[in-house]
Design an enzyme around this catalytic site. Structure first.
Site, short mmCIF file in Angstrom:
data_model
loop_
_atom_site.label_atom_id
_atom_site.label_comp_id
_atom_site.label_asym_id
_atom_site.label_seq_id
_atom_site.Cartn_x
_atom_site.Cartn_y
_atom_site.Cartn_z
N LYS A 152 58.19 43.45 18.66
CA LYS A 152 57.33 42.84 17.64
C LYS A 152 58.04 42.66 16.30
CE LYS A 152 52.88 43.63 19.73
NZ LYS A 152 53.11 44.44 20.94
C1 LIG Z 1 52.71 44.11 22.18
C2 LIG Z 1 53.44 44.62 23.34
C3 LIG Z 1 53.38 44.02 24.59
C4 LIG Z 1 52.47 42.84 24.87
O1 LIG Z 1 52.88 41.70 24.21
P1 LIG Z 1 51.93 40.42 24.12
O2 LIG Z 1 52.68 39.43 23.33
O3 LIG Z 1 50.69 40.89 23.43
O4 LIG Z 1 51.65 39.99 25.49
C5 LIG Z 1 54.16 44.52 25.62
N1 LIG Z 1 54.95 45.58 25.42
C6 LIG Z 1 55.05 46.20 24.24
C7 LIG Z 1 55.93 47.38 24.10
C8 LIG Z 1 54.31 45.76 23.14
O5 LIG Z 1 54.39 46.36 21.96
#
Ligand SMILES: *Cc1c(COP(=O)(O)O)cnc(C)c1O
Length: 458
Positions: A109
């Site tokens: 993220k």
């Molecule tokens: C947010 C997250 C996801 C999911 O991602 P999306 O874009 O919401 O599908 C998967 N793995 C981790 C570690 C995350 O932080």
């Protein structure tokens, strides 16, 4: 390039407007008016992540920033990564693991939120304004948002976290930040309570100062998707432009999958996108049974994917299935979740050329973590592991699979204790977390108390 809502009532918006607005006024999600096409030959000649981003991000920002302005921003956007080119790749036969967790919060993220924060700050500077960032988090979004915004004096971040299924490491990443513009609010309730409070706050806005922005950092913000589109092209280059690439993506809110779909629409040559979920299987039920219906959230060992609905899914329905018919999209999503979504069979089959899906329970997640550790001496995080199952299963010399590794395993230490697997290198971001003091402000799920708190600290 301008943007419009999937529900049709909000249109002709420039990049800066949709960046600052987040969700469209009609409740829809913003989409680019058309898919810009990349110059694939130009991208093929680039090696670094930032150089590839420079070929992609300006395609979306041109309505608000000149190419030079965008390029200058990109030169300092991604910071505090531990890997020299931000991303690592590990190859195991016909499976590659794309390590997106080398940023300051050890999850992917950072890519989208650092890009959004850099542009937030640019707009605030040019308009001489300030902003409140308000978000709810059940996992990694909150820490990435806090980290991305904490060095910008014009932004104050208030992040709500539930008393729930979040690892202690994840909580401490938010609660141990000592900065005068960062507030971690622990809400005595569930993640859904936190999200309801955020939604209410976006309606009321009664804690804001004059002319102040209220910014959304959840994954529906288009700029986050733009940051993520870039690494699919990066992977393509790193893997020598293979013609048989498939991406297997661990999914919650469908942001990362939609970024992959966007890359495909912009000209990235790929075969299939595999949508991987844990017990929270709304997307798998859609892709395998044409049944998109909300159910209760199950707590799993991959908590960042514990969701009941996948907020970015509306974008795919709009673009792929409804041929961008916003009136139909409005009706469908306005009636959801009361009425589940089921497409007519011909329309639904349009997924077949590009998507597959898989659902992996906790037991099988642990199993693949153990197998990968035994065979390759490599440790998958539990989210990555969910996507690795299909990749190891289906890959062969004609199908190379790239698994998106979304978090560092050290964020979820309990699982590895249980499996008797030792994680011997901690990312910089997670060292000393347990020695630091926590700064948590506790609240009941009561809007007025929280609005007062924000107001007092604003
Ligand atoms: C947010 C997250 C996801 C999911 O991602 P999306 O874009 O919401 O599908 C998967 N793995 C981790 C570690 C995350 O932080």
């Amino acid at each position: 390039m301008l943007f419009h809502s999937t529900r049709g009532k909000d249109s002709n918006k420039d990049f800066a407007s949709i960046l600052m607005q987040g969700l469209a006024d009609d409740g829809g999600l913003f989409m680019p008016d058309h898919w810009p096409q990349v110059d694939l030959d130009e991208i093929k000649s680039k090696t670094s992540f930032v150089d590839i981003a420079k070929c992609i991000v300006p395609l979306f920002t041109a309505s608000s920033f000149s190419r030079d302005e965008t390029i200058r921003i990109l030169e300092s956007t991604w910071h505090d990564f531990e890997h020299q080119d931000l991303i690592g790749i590990k190859n195991f036969h016909s499976v590659s693991i794309l390590e997106l967790f080398h940023g300051p919060t050890a999850a992917f993220k950072d890519f989208g939120l650092q890009l959004a924060a850099a542009f937030f700050n640019k707009v605030l500077e040019s308009e001489n304004k300030t902003a409140i960032v308000l978000g709810a988090t059940s996992g990694d979004t909150g820490s990435a948002a806090i980290d991305a915004c904490k060095n910008y004096g014009r932004i104050k971040s208030f992040i709500m976290l539930p008393n729930g299924n979040m690892s202690e490491v994840q909580r401490r990443q938010m609660s141990t930040i000592k900065a005068s513009n960062v507030f971690a609010l622990r809400i005595n309730g569930t993640f859904d309570d936190c999200q309801d409070l955020v939604k209410h706050a976006f309606k009321k806005r009664d804690f804001l100062n004059n002319n102040q922005y209220l910014l959304a950092v959840n994954s529906i913000n288009w700029t986050r998707i733009v940051g993520q589109i870039c690494y699919y092209f990066y992977a393509y280059n790193q893997l020598h432009q293979k013609t048989n690439l498939n991406f297997s993506i661990p999914t919650g809110n469908f942001g990362n999958v939609f970024a992959c779909y966007s890359a495909y629409k912009m000209g990235l040559p790929i075969k299939k996108i595999s949508v991987a979920v844990n017990e929270n299987d709304i997307l798998h039920r859609f892709f395998s049974d044409n049944n998109y219906s909300k159910q209760f959230v199950h707590e799993t060992i991959s908590p960042s994917m514990d969701i009941s609905v996948a907020s970015n899914f509306e974008r795919l329905v709009y673009d792929l299935f409804l041929n961008r018919d916003s009136a139909k999209c409005f009706k469908m999503f306005d009636n959801f979740p009361v009425n589940p979504i089921e497409l007519d069979p011909i329309t639904w089959q349009k997924k077949d050329h590009l998507f597959s899906s898989s659902k992996v329970n906790d037991l099988d997640t642990k199993k693949i973590i153990q197998e990968t550790h035994r065979s390759f001496n490599y440790i998958l995080d539990p989210h990555t592991a969910v996507a690795a199952v299909e990749a190891f299963d289906k890959s062969d010399e004609n199908n190379h699979y790239v698994v998106l590794s979304t978090a560092h395993p050290a964020k979820f230490p309990k699982i590895y204790e249980e499996l008797d697997i030792e994680i011997n290198s901690l990312p910089f971001a997670l060292r000393d977390l347990f020695k630091k003091e926590e700064y948590l402000h506790s609240f009941d799920a009561d809007y007025n108390q929280i609005a007062n708190f924000i107001n007092r600290n604003n």
